[in-house]
Design a protein around this motif. Structure first.
Motif, PDB file in Angstrom:
ATOM      1  N   ALA A 117       1.912  -6.952  -7.375  1.00 44.63           N
ATOM      2  CA  ALA A 117       0.535  -7.431  -7.257  1.00 44.63           C
ATOM      3  C   ALA A 117      -0.426  -6.269  -7.014  1.00 44.63           C
ATOM      4  O   ALA A 117      -1.501  -6.212  -7.626  1.00 44.63           O
ATOM      5  N   ASP A 118      -0.050  -5.331  -6.150  1.00 42.64           N
ATOM      6  CA  ASP A 118      -0.909  -4.172  -5.876  1.00 42.64           C
ATOM      7  C   ASP A 118      -1.154  -3.358  -7.136  1.00 42.64           C
ATOM      8  O   ASP A 118      -2.282  -2.987  -7.446  1.00 42.64           O
ATOM      9  N   VAL A 119      -0.081  -3.068  -7.874  1.00 40.22           N
ATOM     10  CA  VAL A 119      -0.227  -2.264  -9.097  1.00 40.22           C
ATOM     11  C   VAL A 119      -1.041  -3.019 -10.140  1.00 40.22           C
ATOM     12  O   VAL A 119      -1.937  -2.467 -10.766  1.00 40.22           O
ATOM     13  N   ALA A 120      -0.748  -4.307 -10.323  1.00 37.07           N
ATOM     14  CA  ALA A 120      -1.455  -5.100 -11.324  1.00 37.07           C
ATOM     15  C   ALA A 120      -2.943  -5.201 -11.013  1.00 37.07           C
ATOM     16  O   ALA A 120      -3.780  -5.121 -11.915  1.00 37.07           O
ATOM     17  N   CYS A 121      -3.291  -5.354  -9.751  1.00 32.96           N
ATOM     18  CA  CYS A 121      -4.693  -5.544  -9.372  1.00 32.96           C
ATOM     19  C   CYS A 121      -5.502  -4.248  -9.395  1.00 32.96           C
ATOM     20  O   CYS A 121      -6.710  -4.282  -9.594  1.00 32.96           O
ATOM     21  N   PHE A 122      -4.849  -3.113  -9.190  1.00 29.83           N
ATOM     22  CA  PHE A 122      -5.587  -1.866  -9.086  1.00 29.83           C
ATOM     23  C   PHE A 122      -5.394  -0.930 -10.275  1.00 29.83           C
ATOM     24  O   PHE A 122      -5.835   0.203 -10.248  1.00 29.83           O
ATOM     25  N   ARG A 123      -4.753  -1.400 -11.347  1.00 30.85           N
ATOM     26  CA  ARG A 123      -4.598  -0.589 -12.545  1.00 30.85           C
ATOM     27  C   ARG A 123      -5.910  -0.581 -13.321  1.00 30.85           C
ATOM     28  O   ARG A 123      -6.777  -1.413 -13.073  1.00 30.85           O
ATOM     29  N   ASP A 124      -6.028   0.313 -14.269  1.00 27.74           N
ATOM     30  CA  ASP A 124      -7.154   0.264 -15.196  1.00 27.74           C
ATOM     31  C   ASP A 124      -6.746  -0.763 -16.256  1.00 27.74           C
ATOM     32  O   ASP A 124      -6.417  -1.886 -15.931  1.00 27.74           O
ATOM     33  N   ARG A 125      -6.649  -0.395 -17.516  1.00 28.68           N
ATOM     34  CA  ARG A 125      -6.190  -1.318 -18.561  1.00 28.68           C
ATOM     35  C   ARG A 125      -4.683  -1.262 -18.733  1.00 28.68           C
ATOM     36  O   ARG A 125      -4.087  -2.162 -19.284  1.00 28.68           O
ATOM     37  N   PHE A 126      -4.080  -0.167 -18.270  1.00 27.75           N
ATOM     38  CA  PHE A 126      -2.630  -0.018 -18.375  1.00 27.75           C
ATOM     39  C   PHE A 126      -2.157   1.008 -17.365  1.00 27.75           C
ATOM     40  O   PHE A 126      -2.939   1.826 -16.884  1.00 27.75           O
TER      41      PHE A 126
END
Length: 185
Positions: A117-126
């Motif tokens: 969840a942390d990575v998904a929410c704070f990523r740019d487009r990829f």
């Protein structure tokens, strides 16, 4: 691809120590996140995004050189029947590729879900990110075309039936295989 104005971007390499690939919305829990039925040779493989119309049209894992001579719908290995044998549900406009072993690398399943969840929410487009510093296991995440939906993946196979690539289609391009549309028929 130039005619369709498709941008090709390599976002990194995915570590596949078991060769069992999971494609999923990393924020959906409780579905068991099954791996595809077909396995690939363990290794490290490039992840490429095809972008069109300002959106991610497809995510591709590349296993070897050359162009596929045929395509096969990727199915999921399941221990029980499911309505989603051929596709995965995206409910948060993000998809991921990972090795099945990522799902067991943290002793607490909630810790893994929190990380995803942390990575998904704070990523740019990829993004390609490693859950544990110093461990080569990683996960590739990207936006999904028009957002939420049910997406299918396809194996691009060589003449001997070996996978050259795995592509998840985010349904941005119509007639992506080059066929003329049958509008009006």
């Amino acid at each position: 691809m130039a005619e369709r104005k498709i941008i090709v971007t390599t976002i990194g390499e995915l570590e596949l120590p078991t060769g069992e690939i999971v494609a999923c919305d990393p924020l959906i829990t409780g579905l068991g996140r099954p791996a595809f039925s077909r396995k690939v040779r363990p290794g490290r493989y490039p992840v490429v995004l095809l972008e069109a119309r300002g959106r991610v049209a497809a995510a591709v894992l590349c296993f070897g050189p050359g162009l596929p001579v045929r395509w096969e719908l990727a199915t999921f290995a399941r221990d029980r029947p499911s309505a989603y044998e051929f596709e995965f549900i995206v409910d948060d406009a993000v998809a991921s590729f990972m090795d099945k072993s990522v799902l067991t690398m943290m002793s607490d399943p909630e810790e893994l879900d929190d990380y995803l969840a942390d990575v998904a929410c704070f990523r740019d487009r990829f993004v390609v990110d490693s859950p544990i510093d110093g461990n080569p296991l990683n996960i590739a995440m990207c936006d999904t075309g028009w957002g939420d939906g049910a997406y299918r993946s396809f194996w691009g196979l060589d003449g001997a039936g070996e996978p050259l690539l795995l592509m998840t289609d985010f349904e941005v391009l119509e007639n992506a295989d080059g066929r003329e549309s049958n509008q009006g028929n």
